[in-house]
Enzyme design. Structure first.
Site, PDB file in Angstrom:
ATOM      1  CB  SER A  24      -0.928  -0.004   1.223  1.00  0.00           C
ATOM      2  OG  SER A  24      -0.179  -0.166   2.416  1.00  0.00           O
ATOM      3  CG  HIS A 157     -41.922  21.048 -12.609  1.00  0.00           C
ATOM      4  ND1 HIS A 157     -42.142  19.712 -12.338  1.00  0.00           N
ATOM      5  CD2 HIS A 157     -42.721  21.737 -11.762  1.00  0.00           C
ATOM      6  CE1 HIS A 157     -43.053  19.604 -11.383  1.00  0.00           C
ATOM      7  NE2 HIS A 157     -43.415  20.822 -10.997  1.00  0.00           N
ATOM      8  CB  SER A 278     -14.402  25.551 -28.617  1.00  0.00           C
ATOM      9  OG  SER A 278     -14.267  24.779 -29.793  1.00  0.00           O
ATOM     10  CE  LYS A 284     -19.470  25.853 -27.027  1.00  0.00           C
ATOM     11  NZ  LYS A 284     -19.442  24.469 -27.468  1.00  0.00           N
ATOM     12  CD  GLU A 291     -19.080  21.687 -19.206  1.00  0.00           C
ATOM     13  OE1 GLU A 291     -19.258  20.743 -19.977  1.00  0.00           O
ATOM     14  OE2 GLU A 291     -18.481  22.730 -19.535  1.00  0.00           O
ATOM     15  CE1 TYR A 318      -6.192  -3.638   8.571  1.00  0.00           C
ATOM     16  CE2 TYR A 318      -5.267  -5.824   8.238  1.00  0.00           C
ATOM     17  CZ  TYR A 318      -5.407  -4.501   7.841  1.00  0.00           C
ATOM     18  OH  TYR A 318      -4.754  -4.050   6.716  1.00  0.00           O
ATOM     19  CD  GLN A 323      -2.785  -2.549   2.010  1.00  0.00           C
ATOM     20  OE1 GLN A 323      -2.079  -2.792   2.978  1.00  0.00           O
ATOM     21  NE2 GLN A 323      -2.545  -3.074   0.822  1.00  0.00           N
TER      22      GLN A 323
HETATM   23  N1  ARG Z   1      -1.091  -1.465   5.159  1.00  0.00           N
HETATM   24  C1  ARG Z   1      -2.085  -1.936   6.075  1.00  0.00           C
HETATM   25  C2  ARG Z   1      -3.388  -1.156   5.869  1.00  0.00           C
HETATM   26  O1  ARG Z   1      -3.368  -0.171   5.237  1.00  0.00           O
HETATM   27  C3  ARG Z   1      -1.610  -1.757   7.479  1.00  0.00           C
HETATM   28  C4  ARG Z   1      -2.112  -2.745   8.444  1.00  0.00           C
HETATM   29  C5  ARG Z   1      -1.595  -4.105   8.162  1.00  0.00           C
HETATM   30  N2  ARG Z   1      -1.925  -5.047   9.131  1.00  0.00           N
HETATM   31  C6  ARG Z   1      -1.796  -6.338   8.945  1.00  0.00           C
HETATM   32  N3  ARG Z   1      -2.137  -7.123   9.907  1.00  0.00           N
HETATM   33  N4  ARG Z   1      -1.360  -6.819   7.818  1.00  0.00           N
HETATM   34  O2  ARG Z   1      -4.430  -1.552   6.325  1.00  0.00           O
END
Ligand code: ARG
Length: 462
Positions: A24, A157, A278, A284, A291, A318, A323
């Site tokens: 990540s 409307h 444009s 234009k 937009e 978790y 992530q």
């Molecule tokens: N990179 C992980 C995240 O963003 C951090 C936590 C990772 N924890 C684990 N038990 N692998 O969630």
């Protein structure tokens, strides 16, 4: 080579694809300041609680500060093999200070660490949105004051309904932004409990002081349940839900600006600085910023949906799925910040074509309701009957190709004998808006009163 942070039991390193899907660091490096700030607070607490020595804590803190400087000045090399911001920082700390670095992660896990980092990040964003939305409101209020008596058609409307003032229309968005600020502020209150110290999921046997870290990091106190602490992403969901509503409001104003700035409406003109040309059609002037604000709403709503779907099937606590909370959220929060800034810029700088607005407000029999109300008030006619009489007069005016106030008194009396010349005092658009004095109505005096009400509150978060 196996991972040096957790590879003790691993014989070989990850497949390239494993590394790619697992890492990540590409996006969570954005959390570096929060990560280092959280680690410093954790380290100070470990030392205070006697879990590590003061000397080790000093070395760790210095190392962390050095790393902060390296990242801020672009000298830090992030490594995908080290997965994420947490392990990149910790590994660099080991390069800098040796095995003492390994003491920092005592009584902590990446699970509470990432929850903390992201909370700190989202909290900053919420504060930033509040400031940005206050500036957006200030821009709208300035235009509302300036155009308290500027007549424009009010639509239902998208058909001309009744005349309103442009100031009143601007104030409608001030109200929306006020609710947006209140939603962000509400989300911030619930967010503000510190997950640090929940460790992996069950808490820790070390005598940590969670009150101390919570306080050091600006939280009201520690979270109460370790399982919830590491598996909760409500704070992101709430931020995104509030952001989605804000983006929707901005999108509606953006849509109005797109419509108003067409040559057909010609109600407003965006400055050159907020228009594009444009490459083929020299005439234009395109409202691209409006937009794009309208379109970016999709990203924000999409991010909310993304995270709801990520979270909905996760057993406690978790899971790595979590992530996937960051990329879409970063993208959406960035998009909203840019959108608020762009809308503020457009609102402040656009010029208002009062003549075109007034002319449009006068077309389409927009004071027909005033005529019906007069019949009720002056002739004591039941409203339904007044509606019918007025409808007959509108048909007559339409047939003659004139506005209601251009019908002669004789014409009107041929439909309803009780009508007197007093009727003409309510038929013009100015008379119409001036008469709308009910609380929250469009009368210019109301607009000015509302502007002062808001000005007195703008600094305070509602
Ligand atoms: N990179 C992980 C995240 O963003 C951090 C936590 C990772 N924890 C684990 N038990 N692998 O969630």
């Amino acid at each position: 080579m196996s991972n040096k942070m957790w590879g003790g039991r691993f014989g070989e390193g990850p497949d390239k694809i494993m590394e790619e899907i697992n890492a990540s660091i590409g996006f969570d490096q954005r959390l570096f300041a929060q990560d280092i700030g959280g680690s410093k607070a954790h380290c100070a607490m470990l030392a205070k609680a006697g879990i590590i020595t003061q000397a080790d804590a000093a070395e760790i803190t210095q190392g962390l500060e050095k790393i902060l400087g390296e990242i801020e000045s672009g000298k830090f090399t992030f490594s995908r093999a080290l997965e994420d911001i947490h392990m990149n920082v910790e590994s660099r700390l080991a390069d800098l200070i040796g095995p003492t670095a390994g003491r920092l992660h005592t009584g902590r896990s990446r699970n509470d660490q990432v929850a903390l980092d992201f909370k700190l990040y989202v909290r900053d964003v919420l504060d930033h949105f509040d400031e940005q939305l206050a500036a957006f409101q200030a821009a709208l209020l300035a235009r509302a004051e300036e155009h308290a008596a500027t007549i424009m058609p009010g639509f239902t409307h998208l058909q001309s309904a009744q005349p309103v003032t442009f100031g009143h229309h601007c104030l409608a968005y001030v109200e929306m932004a006020g609710r947006d600020r209140s939603r962000f502020s509400d989300a911030r209150k619930r967010l503000n409990e510190c997950p640090l110290g929940a460790a992996a999921l069950a808490g820790t046997s070390f005598p940590i002081d969670r009150e101390m870290t919570a306080k050091a990091l600006g939280f009201d106190g520690p979270t109460r349940n370790s399982l919830d602490s590491v598996s909760d992403r409500d704070f992101v969901l709430e931020a995104l839900a509030a952001a989605a509503i804000t983006a929707t409001h901005l999108s509606r104003l953006a849509e109005e600006i797109v419509i108003w700035s067409t040559p057909h409406f010609n109600f407003v003109r965006l400055t050159d600085s907020f228009s594009t040309g444009s490459s083929i059609m020299p005439q234009k002037r395109n409202p691209d910023a409006a937009e794009l604000v309208r379109a970016k709403t999709g990203r924000v709503v999409g991010a909310l949906t993304t995270l709801l779907i990520v979270m909905k099937g996760l057993p406690l606590a978790y899971s790595k799925d979590m992530q996937e909370d960051k990329e879409a959220a970063f993208d959406a929060l960035d998009a909203l910040s840019l959108s608020i800034a762009a809308m503020t810029g457009m609102v402040s700088s656009l010029s208002v074509n009062e003549a075109a607005m007034r002319a449009a407000a006068s077309r389409g029999f927009s004071t027909a309701t005033d005529l019906a109300d007069w019949l009720v008030q002056k002739l004591n006619m039941p409203f339904r009957q007044a509606h019918h009489v007025t409808g007959t007069l509108v048909a007559m005016a339409e047939k003659k190709g004139v506005d209601l106030d251009a019908l002669s008194l004789e014409d009107m009396q041929s439909v309803e004998a009780g009508i007197t010349k007093d009727i003409f005092t309510v038929l013009g658009v100015d008379n119409s808006v001036r008469s709308r004095t009910s609380f929250g109505g469009t009368a210019p005096d109301n607009v000015l009163a509302s502007v002062s009400w808001w000005k007195a509150r703008l600094g305070k978060n509602t």
